[in-house]
Design a protein around this motif. Structure first.
Motif, mmCIF file in Angstrom:
data_model
loop_
_atom_site.group_PDB
_atom_site.id
_atom_site.type_symbol
_atom_site.label_atom_id
_atom_site.label_comp_id
_atom_site.label_asym_id
_atom_site.label_seq_id
_atom_site.Cartn_x
_atom_site.Cartn_y
_atom_site.Cartn_z
ATOM 1 N N LEU A 142 9.225 18.936 -77.106
ATOM 2 C CA LEU A 142 9.747 20.298 -76.963
ATOM 3 C C LEU A 142 8.697 21.256 -76.413
ATOM 4 O O LEU A 142 9.014 22.366 -76.030
ATOM 5 C CB LEU A 142 10.257 20.823 -78.313
ATOM 6 C CG LEU A 142 11.299 20.003 -79.070
ATOM 7 C CD1 LEU A 142 11.716 20.728 -80.343
ATOM 8 C CD2 LEU A 142 12.526 19.736 -78.209
ATOM 9 N N LYS A 143 7.425 20.824 -76.389
ATOM 10 C CA LYS A 143 6.292 21.657 -75.973
ATOM 11 C C LYS A 143 6.161 22.905 -76.871
ATOM 12 O O LYS A 143 6.059 24.041 -76.384
ATOM 13 C CB LYS A 143 6.422 22.086 -74.504
ATOM 14 C CG LYS A 143 6.554 20.950 -73.512
ATOM 15 C CD LYS A 143 5.450 19.941 -73.597
ATOM 16 C CE LYS A 143 4.168 20.297 -72.897
ATOM 17 N NZ LYS A 143 3.162 19.214 -73.074
ATOM 18 N N VAL A 144 6.198 22.677 -78.164
ATOM 19 C CA VAL A 144 6.115 23.783 -79.121
ATOM 20 C C VAL A 144 4.932 23.569 -80.050
ATOM 21 O O VAL A 144 4.624 22.436 -80.437
ATOM 22 C CB VAL A 144 7.405 23.869 -79.980
ATOM 23 C CG1 VAL A 144 7.325 25.030 -80.965
ATOM 24 C CG2 VAL A 144 8.629 24.042 -79.100
ATOM 25 N N LYS A 145 4.266 24.676 -80.371
ATOM 26 C CA LYS A 145 3.133 24.633 -81.284
ATOM 27 C C LYS A 145 3.323 25.736 -82.327
ATOM 28 O O LYS A 145 3.801 26.822 -81.978
ATOM 29 C CB LYS A 145 1.879 24.918 -80.464
ATOM 30 C CG LYS A 145 0.575 24.519 -81.127
ATOM 31 C CD LYS A 145 -0.539 25.152 -80.309
ATOM 32 C CE LYS A 145 -1.580 24.198 -79.866
ATOM 33 N NZ LYS A 145 -2.671 24.797 -79.109
ATOM 34 N N GLU A 192 20.868 22.341 -82.540
ATOM 35 C CA GLU A 192 20.662 23.736 -82.131
ATOM 36 C C GLU A 192 19.198 23.978 -81.734
ATOM 37 O O GLU A 192 18.904 24.659 -80.760
ATOM 38 C CB GLU A 192 21.038 24.636 -83.315
ATOM 39 C CG GLU A 192 21.595 25.977 -82.922
ATOM 40 C CD GLU A 192 21.988 26.800 -84.143
ATOM 41 O OE1 GLU A 192 22.050 28.017 -84.019
ATOM 42 O OE2 GLU A 192 22.211 26.214 -85.236
ATOM 43 N N ILE A 193 18.304 23.389 -82.529
ATOM 44 C CA ILE A 193 16.865 23.552 -82.270
ATOM 45 C C ILE A 193 16.500 22.866 -80.945
ATOM 46 O O ILE A 193 15.842 23.456 -80.092
ATOM 47 C CB ILE A 193 16.044 22.917 -83.436
ATOM 48 C CG1 ILE A 193 16.353 23.613 -84.766
ATOM 49 C CG2 ILE A 193 14.549 22.925 -83.144
ATOM 50 C CD1 ILE A 193 16.078 25.071 -84.824
ATOM 51 N N ILE A 194 16.952 21.637 -80.784
ATOM 52 C CA ILE A 194 16.633 20.884 -79.562
ATOM 53 C C ILE A 194 17.196 21.610 -78.335
ATOM 54 O O ILE A 194 16.507 21.792 -77.339
ATOM 55 C CB ILE A 194 17.186 19.437 -79.649
ATOM 56 C CG1 ILE A 194 16.410 18.658 -80.713
ATOM 57 C CG2 ILE A 194 17.119 18.743 -78.302
ATOM 58 C CD1 ILE A 194 16.975 17.280 -81.021
ATOM 59 N N ASP A 195 18.449 22.070 -78.429
ATOM 60 C CA ASP A 195 19.084 22.749 -77.296
ATOM 61 C C ASP A 195 18.298 23.992 -76.876
ATOM 62 O O ASP A 195 18.091 24.232 -75.690
ATOM 63 C CB ASP A 195 20.524 23.173 -77.655
ATOM 64 C CG ASP A 195 21.466 21.979 -77.710
ATOM 65 O OD1 ASP A 195 21.051 20.882 -77.288
ATOM 66 O OD2 ASP A 195 22.599 22.137 -78.205
ATOM 67 N N TYR A 196 17.881 24.770 -77.876
ATOM 68 C CA TYR A 196 17.153 26.011 -77.552
ATOM 69 C C TYR A 196 15.882 25.700 -76.752
ATOM 70 O O TYR A 196 15.653 26.258 -75.682
ATOM 71 C CB TYR A 196 16.811 26.795 -78.831
ATOM 72 C CG TYR A 196 15.953 28.005 -78.540
ATOM 73 C CD1 TYR A 196 16.520 29.193 -78.108
ATOM 74 C CD2 TYR A 196 14.557 27.938 -78.640
ATOM 75 C CE1 TYR A 196 15.733 30.292 -77.792
ATOM 76 C CE2 TYR A 196 13.759 29.024 -78.323
ATOM 77 C CZ TYR A 196 14.351 30.203 -77.904
ATOM 78 O OH TYR A 196 13.568 31.281 -77.585
ATOM 79 N N TRP A 197 15.069 24.781 -77.282
ATOM 80 C CA TRP A 197 13.778 24.519 -76.631
ATOM 81 C C TRP A 197 13.956 23.774 -75.305
ATOM 82 O O TRP A 197 13.204 23.990 -74.358
ATOM 83 C CB TRP A 197 12.844 23.752 -77.584
ATOM 84 C CG TRP A 197 12.450 24.582 -78.771
ATOM 85 C CD1 TRP A 197 12.833 24.404 -80.069
ATOM 86 C CD2 TRP A 197 11.595 25.744 -78.767
ATOM 87 N NE1 TRP A 197 12.280 25.376 -80.875
ATOM 88 C CE2 TRP A 197 11.523 26.202 -80.112
ATOM 89 C CE3 TRP A 197 10.894 26.441 -77.791
ATOM 90 C CZ2 TRP A 197 10.774 27.324 -80.487
ATOM 91 C CZ3 TRP A 197 10.150 27.557 -78.161
ATOM 92 C CH2 TRP A 197 10.094 27.982 -79.489
ATOM 93 N N PHE A 198 14.973 22.920 -75.213
ATOM 94 C CA PHE A 198 15.234 22.245 -73.940
ATOM 95 C C PHE A 198 15.616 23.251 -72.863
ATOM 96 O O PHE A 198 15.145 23.183 -71.740
ATOM 97 C CB PHE A 198 16.347 21.190 -74.109
ATOM 98 C CG PHE A 198 15.795 19.809 -74.295
ATOM 99 C CD1 PHE A 198 15.272 19.407 -75.509
ATOM 100 C CD2 PHE A 198 15.778 18.900 -73.242
ATOM 101 C CE1 PHE A 198 14.741 18.137 -75.688
ATOM 102 C CE2 PHE A 198 15.239 17.626 -73.409
ATOM 103 C CZ PHE A 198 14.731 17.240 -74.625
ATOM 104 N N ASP A 199 16.490 24.179 -73.233
ATOM 105 C CA ASP A 199 16.907 25.212 -72.277
ATOM 106 C C ASP A 199 15.702 26.021 -71.800
ATOM 107 O O ASP A 199 15.549 26.292 -70.612
ATOM 108 C CB ASP A 199 17.904 26.181 -72.936
ATOM 109 C CG ASP A 199 19.318 25.628 -72.905
ATOM 110 O OD1 ASP A 199 19.504 24.542 -72.314
ATOM 111 O OD2 ASP A 199 20.220 26.266 -73.474
ATOM 112 N N LEU A 200 14.860 26.406 -72.760
ATOM 113 C CA LEU A 200 13.695 27.222 -72.422
ATOM 114 C C LEU A 200 12.769 26.452 -71.471
ATOM 115 O O LEU A 200 12.296 27.002 -70.465
ATOM 116 C CB LEU A 200 12.970 27.629 -73.712
ATOM 117 C CG LEU A 200 11.780 28.562 -73.565
ATOM 118 C CD1 LEU A 200 12.143 29.844 -72.832
ATOM 119 C CD2 LEU A 200 11.200 28.907 -74.944
#
Ligand SMILES: [Zn+2]
Length: 252
Positions: free
Chosen positions: A99-102, A189-197
């Protein structure tokens, strides 16, 4: 500003906060987990290091003080859970390469053999009256943030199915807890948000501003939106001006 303020400690404090605010947390090639759910255009502007617009110097200094007091409240709660031995991890760094999230979660608590992720939020006591009145559900932004922490902690091997927001009022020390349980729906929902971003970031396409969509739209207001320009939150005109100025400098 009257003369007592001008000749006392206040200008030093204001300067201190200005410098702190300039130390923009650099997440490098990652998104900050705390921006989960927020407007994607805003997240992209921030990652591009678009300088925020300060509408009102005095209000801005007050906002910085409130933010800094939030850190004090965090440390206060963390000290208690640490000393009483219920905390098994604080400010735990979580990174998700997909997701490229920290992010750093506030507290991981172990009670009766059950792990719970805690996020401490300092609030104003007035917000407790609203929450009682409306049987207020967890804020959309809080849910997305907690959900992201749960997602990342689970991927790192923690068997955690529960996240909580502990609201602490700064002025009368009331507390309120809100609970979020892990579910397949939340995960999606979490995956969709970060994928879209990530998709917007990679394509270079600027997403629509969604600041007005949640929590009564407070993020679209001038005093909350960092890119409010000529009546427009997350202003494209401001963005285009910045990009043009940058290009000009790069070519000079
Ligand atoms: Zn926006």
């Amino acid at each position: 500003m009257n003369s007592l303020f001008a000749t006392g400690v206040r200008p030093t404090m204001d300067k201190y906060f200005d410098n702190k605010a300039k130390e923009i947390r650099d997440y490098g090639d990652y998104w900050s987990a705390s921006s989960a759910g927020y407007c994607m255009r805003k997240a992209i502007f921030e990652r591009m290091k678009l300088p925020p617009i300060i509408q009102d110097e005095i209000a801005n200094h007050r906002k910085q003080r409130i933010f800094s007091m939030g850190n004090v409240v965090h440390a206060w709660a963390q000290e208690i859970t640490r000393e009483t031995g219920v905390s098994v991890g604080q400010e735990l760094e979580l990174i998700d390469e997909l997701l490229k999230v920290k992010g750093h979660l506030d507290d991981l608590i172990l009670i009766d053999g059950r792990l719970i992720i805690y996020d401490y939020k300092s609030v104003n006591s007035k917000s407790f009256s609203w929450s009682k009145l409306k049987d207020y559900p967890m804020s959309y932004y809080h849910r997305m943030q907690l959900g992201t922490y749960m997602y990342m902690a689970r991927k790192r091997g923690y068997s955690v199915n529960e996240g909580r927001i502990l609201k602490i009022s700064k002025d009368d020390m009331r507390m309120e807890e809100q609970q979020l349980m892990w579910s397949d729906k939340l995960e999606q929902e979490i995956i969709d948000y970060w994928f879209d971003l990530n998709r917007f970031w990679i394509s270079g396409e600027i997403p629509p501003c969604t600041c007005a969509e949640h929590e009564g739209g407070f993020m679209a207001k001038a005093n909350f939106n960092p890119y409010f320009y000529k009546d427009e939150p997350c202003s494209l005109e401001y963005f285009n001006k910045y990009i043009k100025g940058k290009k000009g400098k790069d070519n000079a």
